[in-house]
Design an enzyme around this catalytic site. Structure first.
Site, PDB file in Angstrom:
ATOM      1  N   LYS A 120       0.845  -1.201   0.000  1.00 20.11           N
ATOM      2  CA  LYS A 120       0.000   0.000   0.000  1.00 20.11           C
ATOM      3  C   LYS A 120       0.883   1.254   0.000  1.00 20.11           C
ATOM      4  O   LYS A 120       0.612   2.216  -0.713  1.00 20.11           O
ATOM      5  CB  LYS A 120      -0.947  -0.012   1.211  1.00 20.11           C
ATOM      6  CG  LYS A 120      -2.078  -1.018   1.026  1.00 20.11           C
ATOM      7  CD  LYS A 120      -2.887  -1.278   2.267  1.00 20.11           C
ATOM      8  CE  LYS A 120      -3.832  -2.458   2.005  1.00 20.11           C
ATOM      9  NZ  LYS A 120      -4.579  -2.902   3.163  1.00 20.11           N
ATOM     10  N   GLN A 150      -4.960  -1.843   9.282  1.00 19.96           N
ATOM     11  CA  GLN A 150      -4.796  -3.144   8.620  1.00 19.96           C
ATOM     12  C   GLN A 150      -5.442  -4.246   9.463  1.00 19.96           C
ATOM     13  O   GLN A 150      -5.143  -4.389  10.649  1.00 19.96           O
ATOM     14  CB  GLN A 150      -3.291  -3.422   8.411  1.00 19.96           C
ATOM     15  CG  GLN A 150      -3.012  -4.682   7.644  1.00 19.96           C
ATOM     16  CD  GLN A 150      -3.535  -4.645   6.202  1.00 19.96           C
ATOM     17  OE1 GLN A 150      -3.370  -3.666   5.480  1.00 19.96           O
ATOM     18  NE2 GLN A 150      -4.179  -5.721   5.778  1.00 19.96           N
ATOM     19  N   ASP A 164     -11.161   2.606   3.416  1.00 18.83           N
ATOM     20  CA  ASP A 164     -11.462   1.183   3.213  1.00 18.83           C
ATOM     21  C   ASP A 164     -12.964   0.967   2.978  1.00 18.83           C
ATOM     22  O   ASP A 164     -13.381  -0.106   2.538  1.00 18.83           O
ATOM     23  CB  ASP A 164     -11.049   0.381   4.466  1.00 18.83           C
ATOM     24  CG  ASP A 164      -9.767  -0.406   4.243  1.00 18.83           C
ATOM     25  OD1 ASP A 164      -9.415  -0.648   3.068  1.00 18.83           O
ATOM     26  OD2 ASP A 164      -9.124  -0.787   5.243  1.00 18.83           O
TER      27      ASP A 164
END
Ligand code: NDP
Length: 280
Positions: free
Chosen positions: A53, A97, A120
């Site tokens: 990422k 995460q 997200d």
């Protein structure tokens, strides 16, 4: 059968190029995106995802800041970090995460992220917006599947789409997105009876069961489009998906490979979400 392999690597590269150009345009207007990535603990797979990422951010010109916290971090400490980042104006996207260590309640953490920075697309406000057709951040993997279909000129409207899997991050948003594209959508899960009968009706089958090579040829309608969301390592330690590619490919009109299908799209869509966070 005449079929083609959907090239997720190529399509994700196109998207990243578009994001890069748009990021430059936004910078000219004095706006820049920055993503804060929080990693708790030492999960090796999570470390690789976070590294990828950061690399993608660098490539498209989005600043990334990473916070690598020890395994023992308490829920309270993590909530405090998120609160700080929510308040920081120069941080425009926040990503925690997953999975988190078992002593931390994931749901509580997801809900603590400001919906405006939830790149997200997991916050209930963004999930709700998707359900009622409002704009908001959309979970990256299912959003990536829609892009793969559209950019491969595969019609979605009016077609029978079967999604196998009903997780909050893949199956459910996937079904909502297909519905938004006017497909006729069926969602299957572990309690579905006669799964093969249902999947054999699918013009477009989305496999997201999290079981290696689960879908064999007898689950597939001749000429269907098959999208494989799964990622696993097989007995030879090779990457594979939820679909038994070798067996299924000849029965499809289009199929995504693993690796090189849905996987690269997830990060590309994350970059797109990061940029959307600063666009008017
Ligand atoms: P989950 O394990 O959260 O969900 C799996 C779903 O499959 C559940 O809804 C479960 O049903 C259903 N299921 C399990 N077994 C069966 C069965 N025998 N028949 C029918 N349905 C079944 O997985 P995720 O949604 O998080 O991920 C799915 C896959 O996608 C995984 O392989 C994961 O690694 C991969 N993935 C890939 C990403 C990418 O970037 N390419 C990103 C995210 C995930 P029930 O709800 O009843 O338990």
């Amino acid at each position: 059968m005449n079929n083609f392999i959907i090239d997720g690597k190529e399509i994700s590269a196109q998207i990243k190029e578009e994001v890069k150009k748009e990021a430059e345009r936004q910078k000219e207007k004095g706006k820049s995106a920055s993503l804060a990535v929080i990693l708790v603990g030492n999960d090796p797979a999570s470390k690789v995802y976070v590294k990828n990422k950061k690399k993608a951010c660098e490539y498209v010109g989005i600043q990334s800041l990473s916070y690598e916290l020890p395994e023992e971090t308490t829920e309270e400490e993590l909530l405090q970090k998120i609160d700080e980042l929510n308040k920081q104006e120069d941080i425009t996207g926040i990503l925690v995460q997953l999975p988190l260590p078992s002593h931390i309640n994931e749901d509580k953490i997801i809900c603590a992220i400001s919906p405006k920075k939830d790149v997200d697309g997991f916050h209930p406000q963004n999930v709700g917006n998707l359900s009622i057709g409002r704009s908001g951040f959309i979970s990256c993997t299912p959003a990536g599947v829609i892009e793969l279909l559209k950019r491969s000129n595969i019609d979605i409207e009016g077609r029978e789409c079967v999604v196998v899997g009903r997780s909050n991050i893949v199956g459910k948003p996937m079904a909502m997105l297909l519905l938004r594209e006017n497909a006729t959508v069926t969602i299957c899960h572990s309690k579905t009876k006669n799964l093969k009968e249902v999947t054999k009706r699918a013009d477009i089958l989305i496999a997201a069961v999290g079981k290696p090579k689960f879908f064999t040829a007898d689950y597939i309608k001749e000429g269907a489009v098959v999208i494989d969301v799964g990622i696993h390592r097989d007995e030879k330690n090779q990457l594979c998906g939820d679909v038994d590619f070798e067996q299924v490919v000849e029965h499809t009109s289009a199929i995504t490979p693993v690796p090189g299908g849905v996987g690269p799209m997830t990060i590309a869509m994350l970059m797109k979400n990061c940029l959307n966070a600063i666009k008017d």
